[in-house]
Structures are given as structure tokens and as C-alpha cells.
Write a protein that holds these residues in place. Structure first.
Motif, PDB file in Angstrom:
ATOM      1  N   UNK A   1       0.846  -1.190   0.000  1.00 47.13           N
ATOM      2  CA  UNK A   1       0.000   0.000   0.000  1.00 47.13           C
ATOM      3  C   UNK A   1       0.877   1.234   0.000  1.00 47.13           C
ATOM      4  N   UNK A   2       0.272   2.416  -0.025  1.00 48.86           N
ATOM      5  CA  UNK A   2       1.048   3.654   0.000  1.00 48.86           C
ATOM      6  C   UNK A   2       1.492   4.023   1.412  1.00 48.86           C
ATOM      7  N   UNK A   3       2.692   4.556   1.510  1.00 45.78           N
ATOM      8  CA  UNK A   3       3.185   5.125   2.762  1.00 45.78           C
ATOM      9  C   UNK A   3       3.919   6.413   2.428  1.00 45.78           C
ATOM     10  N   UNK A  51       4.210   6.985  -1.277  1.00 45.55           N
ATOM     11  CA  UNK A  51       5.040   6.114  -2.112  1.00 45.55           C
ATOM     12  C   UNK A  51       4.685   4.653  -1.857  1.00 45.55           C
ATOM     13  N   UNK A  52       4.841   3.780  -2.881  1.00 44.49           N
ATOM     14  CA  UNK A  52       4.507   2.364  -2.696  1.00 44.49           C
ATOM     15  C   UNK A  52       5.441   1.685  -1.699  1.00 44.49           C
ATOM     16  N   UNK A  53       4.856   0.898  -0.803  1.00 46.81           N
ATOM     17  CA  UNK A  53       5.589   0.286   0.303  1.00 46.81           C
ATOM     18  C   UNK A  53       5.109  -1.148   0.436  1.00 46.81           C
ATOM     19  N   UNK A 108       1.417   0.218  -6.027  1.00 47.97           N
ATOM     20  CA  UNK A 108       1.143   0.090  -4.591  1.00 47.97           C
ATOM     21  C   UNK A 108      -0.193  -0.580  -4.326  1.00 47.97           C
ATOM     22  N   UNK A 109      -0.748  -1.296  -5.317  1.00 51.16           N
ATOM     23  CA  UNK A 109      -2.113  -1.797  -5.182  1.00 51.16           C
ATOM     24  C   UNK A 109      -2.197  -3.281  -4.858  1.00 51.16           C
TER      25      UNK A 109
END
Length: 431
Positions: free
Chosen positions: A56-58, A61-63, A108-109
Motif C-alpha cells: 500500500x502507500x506510505x 510512495x509504494x511500500x 502500490x495496489x
């Protein structure tokens, strides 16, 4: 000539993921985390042998993170920012290698495992391949066989091992089938009645299903654009138009398909059962029946506000009995939190709730069967929980035999992770 990526310390050909060397607990200035021998409250079931991935986003940004469970212990935990071009500009690192033909670079999905590769997915972007230690290796276009970007709506066929997806193009919805060797074997552009980005994808044993606000398209899995049958009158708003991706879909005995999804009730669609709310998603079953007298009918199976659905993936594409969702607190405004989990018995028409104490918010539930041959829905539910009071994350393990009771184990994670978009479980396999 392509230069090797200096960040990728892992050799993709080396043994099991658990063999990657973790030299202790460490969090660097970029937010990357490596921890081993995590503390556990209770007992991790020894049958759980695999990795729980979350993405997911953090901070925009994608994390991605991974928790390895084996031999009744939480062996290690890793978390990384995916090295997109934007992240590399911020960190001063060299850009990740690979093709660069897509406008989007956000992945990030979803995270999946296919052809012994771990892939981070986003809509309209090429997947990023991740190394066993979660470091970003490169963008991947399925060995040059994918002519465009990909999607987060990719599903595996549990029987054939193939990967199916629907990619939103500029004017068409592109149906993609990836074989078990990681090459695209089918790429079919399908014209849609409205914006392709507004469609979601589901798979049955025999059909590909494209659901949108102006109708539902049903196509044989090996068919072409001319074989698509649209149900619902384009331009009138008929059709399910679910707000979230489907839980599962299956073929109806009399023809047509059924799609179970967490969705908002759609104006103009015949509905039966409990009334839906335009702002509170519920669990719905959509029966899509082509031909004279057919159409799209929606039945609300569970009315409470809920999202982030899951089920027993062994039953992907076939009729299923159990579904899992995250219960939402609609009083939290525009970004409701997960205050519990719901386990739905669709045959009996009942639901059980695993509740959360105040200040604890649930992520996406992931189901893992007791064994490969266990009855449907008999196993464990793994889910991340954010403790807002202590500002940390945990992963709890719930036995479906006592779903409403306390977890059998709680794994304490370092710090907090992403705003979770999805999660998945991968059984141990040789890397």
C-alpha cells in the motif's frame, strides 16, 4: 548494455526465501526494515509455512512488507519502499532498470507471485519484480510479451496456474492471459460502453467478466471481442458498477454468471433483500443473465459497511460458501477504519464478527486453509492490526473454528506499515 542493479544483493536463483541472510534487527533512514525472530504472543500454528505480503502507500510512495512464518515462529519481517523513479529521485539512487513505456509508475495496489517471481502491481504500470529480500530488481514486461502497462486486477486460476487480467487502455479494456511460464499468450482489446478505467474484472471456470456502470460483459475465457455479450443497457447506468473489486464469480447453472462483490447499490438496477446505502458498501451478489428476460439483479447478502474482501482462493471461479470482509466504522468520516472482521456463511445466510478493542484498526483479511485438502473455509485468517495507542502494527492469526474468540497468535511488528491496499499469503516454495 544493461548494467546490473547495485541495490539487488539477492541472487534470484538461490534457495528458499527463508535462506536470505538477515543479520539482525535494523531500520535505515529510508524506512527499510529487516528484523528476525519477532516476538509472538500465543502460538503460531506450525502448519503455517509461508509468507504474508502486504502492500500500500506510505508517505505517498509504494511500500511492501513480508512476514515469514515457519516452524511455529515468526522467522523474519522485511519492509521496503519500492524503487520507482520518483522514490529514486528522492533517495539519490540509480533508477530501477527495465522498460519505461508507461505513463504510470505507481505499483502500490497488489502483490502476487507468478512464475517464481514476486511482482508489485499497479494500474497502468509495468510490474516491479522484487528480490527475495524485497529489494526492487526491475520493471518486468513478461519477457517482452506485454505491449502495454498492467493492472492490479490480476487473478490466478487455481487449476491451470495461469494469470488473467483486464488492463484499462485509452479506448479499450485489454484482456490479458499470462501462461505458467510468464509469457502473455492472449491479448484481446475489448471496446467498452464507457471509460475502460471504470470496469472491474472477475473470472469464472468458463468466462471472463467485465463489470462497469453501463453494463456487464461476459466472454468465454478463450474468446475474442466479438464473443462478448453485454448485459444491461449501455448509457442508462444499469449494471452493477461495483465500487470495489469482486470477491469471486462463478457460472450459473441456467446460464449467465454470479459475481460477489463489496459494492455500493446502483441506481437503476433491480435489487432484492436488504436496502443498500449510497455511502456504506455492503456484500452483494449480482446475477448477470443474458437473453430475453435476463438482466442484472443485485441481492444484498450483508448490509453492514465493509470492504477489503477475501475468500478461500482454492475456489476461485467456482461457487463458494464463505467470504471474509473488513467491518468499517462509518463514523470516522471520509477514511473509515476497520473495526473488525466479518466471516460470511453464504449458504446459511449468517455472519460472524471478530471485533476489535478501541484504538485497534484492522487491515485486509487473508485466508489460509489448514491443509491443501481441508474443507472450504476451514483454516486461519491472518490480518494486520494497527494499534493507534502504541503506534505500532501487529499481525494476528485467527482460527476459523473460533472466529469470534481471541487470536491464537499475535506477532509484534516494528513500527507501522503502509495504508494497506491489499495482502496475500504465499506458501513456501523454492526461490
Amino acid at each position: 548494455m544493461a548494467l546490473p542493479d547495485p541495490r539487488t544483493a539477492a541472487d534470484p536463483g538461490r534457495g528458499d526465501i527463508a535462506g536470505s541472510d538477515v543479520k539482525g534487527d535494523d531500520t535505515d533512514e529510508l524506512g527499510d526494515v529487516d528484523c528476525s525472530a519477532l516476538p509472538v504472543k500465543g502460538a503460531v500454528p506450525p502448519e503455517l509455512d509461508g509468507t504474508l505480503f502486504r502492500i500500500g502507500p506510505r508517505d505517498g510512495q509504494p511500500y511492501v512488507s513480508a512476514l515469514r512464518l515457519r516452524h511455529g515462529s515468526a522467522e523474519w519481517f522485511r519492509a521496503r519502499r519500492i524503487r520507482t523513479d520518483e522514490v529514486c529521485r528522492q533517495t539519490g539512487e540509480l533508477p530501477s532498470p527495465g522498460p519505461r513505456r508507461c505513463a504510470s509508475d505507481v505499483t502500490a495496489a497488489a502483490v502476487i507471485r507468478h512464475n517464481r517471481r514476486t511482482l508489485a502491481l499497479g494500474d497502468g504500470a509495468l510490474p516491479y519484480e522484487l528480490a527475495p529480500d524485497l529489494r526492487t530488481k526491475a520493471r518486468w514486461d513478461f519477457d517482452g510479451t506485454l505491449p502495454s502497462g498492467f493492472t492490479s486486477q490480476a487473478v490466478h486460476d487455481p487449476l491451470t496456474g495461469e494469470l488473467f487480467a483486464a488492463v484499462a487502455g485509452r479506448r479499450t479494456l485489454d484482456y490479458v492471459v499470462v501462461d505458467v511460464h510468464g509469457s502473455v499468450r492472449e491479448y484481446v482489446p475489448i471496446p467498452t460502453p464507457c471509460d475502460p478505467r471504470r470496469y472491474v474484472f472477475a473470472l469464472t471456470d468458463r468466462h471472463a467478466v467485465f463489470s462497469g456502470p453501463a453494463g456487464v460483459g461476459i466472454m468465454p475465457r478463450d474468446g475474442g471481442a466479438r464473443d462478448v455479450v453485454w448485459v444491461g443497457r449501455p448509457g442508462t447506468g444499469q449494471g452493477p458498477g461495483p465500487a470495489h473489486r469482486p470477491v469471486n464469480a462463478f457460472d450459473l447453472r441456467g446460464g449467465g454468471v454470479a459475481v460477489d462483490t463489496v459494492a455500493v447499490d446502483t441506481v437503476g438496477v433491480d435489487t432484492v433483500g436488504a436496502a443498500g446505502s449510497a455511502s456504506a458498501p455492503g456484500l452483494w451478489r449480482w446475477r448477470v443473465e443474458p437473453g430475453t428476460g435476463g438482466g442484472v439483479r443485485g441481492e444484498c447478502l450483508s448490509q453492514p459497511a465493509q470492504d477489503l474482501a477475501g475468500f478461500d482462493e482454492r475456489y476461485r471461479g467456482s461457487d463458494h460458501r464463505y467470504a471474509l470482509t473488513r467491518r468499517l466504522d462509518t463514523g470516522r468520516g471520509r477514511r473509515p477504519g476497520g473495526i473488525g472482521l466479518l466471516r460470511h456463511d453464504l449458504l446459511a445466510g449468517t455472519s460472524e464478527q471478530h471485533g476489535a478493542k478501541p484504538g485497534r484498526l484492522f487491515g485486509a483479511p487473508v485466508f489460509v486453509p489448514y491443509s491443501p485438502t481441508a474443507p472450504e473455509g476451514h483454516g486461519w485468517v491472518l490480518v494486520s492490526v494497527r494499534d493507534t495507542g502504541q503506534d505500532r502494527d501487529e499481525v494476528v492469526i485467527i482460527d476459523t473454528a473460533d472466529f469470534t474468540g481471541p487470536p491464537v497468535a499475535t506477532v509484534e511488528l516494528p513500527g507501522t506499515g503502509p495504508r494497506e491496499a491489499s495482502a496475500c499469503w504465499q506458501v513456501a516454495d523454492p526461490w
